[in-house]
Design a protein around this motif. Structure first.
Motif, PDB file in Angstrom:
ATOM      1  N   GLY A  40      -1.127   9.913   1.007  1.00  0.00           N
ATOM      2  CA  GLY A  40      -2.043   8.990   0.345  1.00  0.00           C
ATOM      3  C   GLY A  40      -1.928   9.054  -1.165  1.00  0.00           C
ATOM      4  O   GLY A  40      -1.883   8.020  -1.843  1.00  0.00           O
ATOM      5  N   ALA A  41      -1.858  10.271  -1.701  1.00  0.00           N
ATOM      6  CA  ALA A  41      -1.722  10.417  -3.158  1.00  0.00           C
ATOM      7  C   ALA A  41      -0.383   9.863  -3.635  1.00  0.00           C
ATOM      8  O   ALA A  41      -0.311   9.178  -4.661  1.00  0.00           O
ATOM      9  CB  ALA A  41      -1.867  11.881  -3.543  1.00  0.00           C
ATOM     10  N   ARG A  62       3.202 -11.563  -1.510  1.00  0.00           N
ATOM     11  CA  ARG A  62       2.497 -11.884  -2.751  1.00  0.00           C
ATOM     12  C   ARG A  62       2.046 -10.592  -3.428  1.00  0.00           C
ATOM     13  O   ARG A  62       1.561  -9.673  -2.764  1.00  0.00           O
ATOM     14  CB  ARG A  62       1.285 -12.760  -2.454  1.00  0.00           C
ATOM     15  CG  ARG A  62       1.666 -14.162  -2.013  1.00  0.00           C
ATOM     16  CD  ARG A  62       0.446 -14.972  -1.737  1.00  0.00           C
ATOM     17  NE  ARG A  62      -0.333 -14.241  -0.708  1.00  0.00           N
ATOM     18  CZ  ARG A  62      -1.503 -14.639  -0.237  1.00  0.00           C
ATOM     19  NH1 ARG A  62      -2.054 -15.722  -0.701  1.00  0.00           N
ATOM     20  NH2 ARG A  62      -2.115 -13.955   0.688  1.00  0.00           N
ATOM     21  N   PRO A  63       2.190 -10.503  -4.752  1.00  0.00           N
ATOM     22  CA  PRO A  63       1.870  -9.251  -5.459  1.00  0.00           C
ATOM     23  C   PRO A  63       0.438  -8.765  -5.242  1.00  0.00           C
ATOM     24  O   PRO A  63       0.224  -7.570  -5.024  1.00  0.00           O
ATOM     25  CB  PRO A  63       2.125  -9.587  -6.923  1.00  0.00           C
ATOM     26  CG  PRO A  63       3.108 -10.702  -6.892  1.00  0.00           C
ATOM     27  CD  PRO A  63       2.794 -11.491  -5.652  1.00  0.00           C
ATOM     28  N   LYS A  64      -0.533  -9.656  -5.299  1.00  0.00           N
ATOM     29  CA  LYS A  64      -1.926  -9.219  -5.138  1.00  0.00           C
ATOM     30  C   LYS A  64      -2.174  -8.680  -3.728  1.00  0.00           C
ATOM     31  O   LYS A  64      -2.886  -7.689  -3.556  1.00  0.00           O
ATOM     32  CB  LYS A  64      -2.882 -10.360  -5.445  1.00  0.00           C
ATOM     33  CG  LYS A  64      -2.974 -10.666  -6.913  1.00  0.00           C
ATOM     34  CD  LYS A  64      -4.028 -11.705  -7.216  1.00  0.00           C
ATOM     35  CE  LYS A  64      -4.049 -11.995  -8.709  1.00  0.00           C
ATOM     36  NZ  LYS A  64      -5.083 -12.948  -9.073  1.00  0.00           N
ATOM     37  N   ALA A  65      -1.579  -9.307  -2.740  1.00  0.00           N
ATOM     38  CA  ALA A  65      -1.748  -8.829  -1.367  1.00  0.00           C
ATOM     39  C   ALA A  65      -1.088  -7.466  -1.177  1.00  0.00           C
ATOM     40  O   ALA A  65      -1.648  -6.567  -0.535  1.00  0.00           O
ATOM     41  CB  ALA A  65      -1.165  -9.834  -0.384  1.00  0.00           C
ATOM     42  N   ALA A  66       0.103  -7.296  -1.754  1.00  0.00           N
ATOM     43  CA  ALA A  66       0.816  -6.028  -1.619  1.00  0.00           C
ATOM     44  C   ALA A  66       0.063  -4.896  -2.326  1.00  0.00           C
ATOM     45  O   ALA A  66      -0.071  -3.796  -1.784  1.00  0.00           O
ATOM     46  CB  ALA A  66       2.223  -6.153  -2.185  1.00  0.00           C
ATOM     47  N   ILE A  67      -0.426  -5.177  -3.522  1.00  0.00           N
ATOM     48  CA  ILE A  67      -1.174  -4.160  -4.271  1.00  0.00           C
ATOM     49  C   ILE A  67      -2.444  -3.784  -3.521  1.00  0.00           C
ATOM     50  O   ILE A  67      -2.777  -2.605  -3.383  1.00  0.00           O
ATOM     51  CB  ILE A  67      -1.496  -4.666  -5.696  1.00  0.00           C
ATOM     52  CG1 ILE A  67      -0.199  -4.796  -6.499  1.00  0.00           C
ATOM     53  CG2 ILE A  67      -2.474  -3.747  -6.397  1.00  0.00           C
ATOM     54  CD1 ILE A  67      -0.368  -5.552  -7.799  1.00  0.00           C
ATOM     55  N   THR A  70      -1.482  -1.738  -0.195  1.00  0.00           N
ATOM     56  CA  THR A  70      -1.003  -0.379  -0.437  1.00  0.00           C
ATOM     57  C   THR A  70      -2.090   0.512  -1.038  1.00  0.00           C
ATOM     58  O   THR A  70      -2.187   1.691  -0.699  1.00  0.00           O
ATOM     59  CB  THR A  70       0.231  -0.378  -1.343  1.00  0.00           C
ATOM     60  OG1 THR A  70      -0.060  -1.072  -2.549  1.00  0.00           O
ATOM     61  CG2 THR A  70       1.419  -0.996  -0.660  1.00  0.00           C
ATOM     62  N   THR A  71      -2.927  -0.045  -1.900  1.00  0.00           N
ATOM     63  CA  THR A  71      -4.032   0.736  -2.459  1.00  0.00           C
ATOM     64  C   THR A  71      -5.030   1.103  -1.367  1.00  0.00           C
ATOM     65  O   THR A  71      -5.474   2.258  -1.280  1.00  0.00           O
ATOM     66  CB  THR A  71      -4.739  -0.036  -3.588  1.00  0.00           C
ATOM     67  OG1 THR A  71      -3.777  -0.355  -4.601  1.00  0.00           O
ATOM     68  CG2 THR A  71      -5.865   0.770  -4.197  1.00  0.00           C
ATOM     69  N   LEU A  72      -5.357   0.152  -0.526  1.00  0.00           N
ATOM     70  CA  LEU A  72      -6.279   0.422   0.580  1.00  0.00           C
ATOM     71  C   LEU A  72      -5.692   1.461   1.531  1.00  0.00           C
ATOM     72  O   LEU A  72      -6.399   2.378   1.973  1.00  0.00           O
ATOM     73  CB  LEU A  72      -6.592  -0.879   1.328  1.00  0.00           C
ATOM     74  CG  LEU A  72      -7.579  -0.774   2.478  1.00  0.00           C
ATOM     75  CD1 LEU A  72      -8.944  -0.356   1.963  1.00  0.00           C
ATOM     76  CD2 LEU A  72      -7.671  -2.102   3.203  1.00  0.00           C
ATOM     77  N   SER A  73      -4.400   1.352   1.816  1.00  0.00           N
ATOM     78  CA  SER A  73      -3.759   2.329   2.702  1.00  0.00           C
ATOM     79  C   SER A  73      -3.776   3.724   2.079  1.00  0.00           C
ATOM     80  O   SER A  73      -4.040   4.717   2.775  1.00  0.00           O
ATOM     81  CB  SER A  73      -2.317   1.915   2.990  1.00  0.00           C
ATOM     82  OG  SER A  73      -2.282   0.696   3.668  1.00  0.00           O
ATOM     83  N   GLY A  74      -3.508   3.820   0.795  1.00  0.00           N
ATOM     84  CA  GLY A  74      -3.539   5.112   0.121  1.00  0.00           C
ATOM     85  C   GLY A  74      -4.915   5.748   0.168  1.00  0.00           C
ATOM     86  O   GLY A  74      -5.049   6.951   0.422  1.00  0.00           O
TER      87      GLY A  74
END
Length: 88
Positions: A40-41, A62-67, A70-74
């Motif tokens: 996660g880190a 799309r960049p916003k969807a990817a960010i 991945t942030t939510l997954s982390g």
């Protein structure tokens, strides 16, 4: 041996077993917690570095969807790791 002495010796034995056995029983939780926290880190650091360099986080998305994903997954992996550490 009196009854109270016997009860005290049984209690000491039970306490000793609990303390010695705790390390063996917690090993999988420590391993899983460590893996989840490190992943996660790492995912959050990688996402942050990609965003700061304005590089794509995921190709073809799309960049916003990817960010966001991945942030939510982390964060979820960090929470799972902390949950594993809390179960010890």
């Amino acid at each position: 041996m009196s009854a109270s002495g016997f009860v005290a010796s049984v209690a000491r034995t039970a306490i000793g077993r609990t303390e010695r056995g705790a390390g063996m029983e917690n090993s999988p939780a420590v391993f899983a917690g460590t893996v989840f926290v490190l992943f996660g880190a790492g995912l959050l650091l990688w996402t942050g570095a990609r965003v700061l360099h304005r590089a794509p986080v995921a190709l073809g998305v799309r960049p916003k969807a990817a960010i966001t994903l991945t942030t939510l997954s982390g964060v979820v992996f960090l929470a799972l790791g902390l949950w594993c550490f809390g179960r010890m």
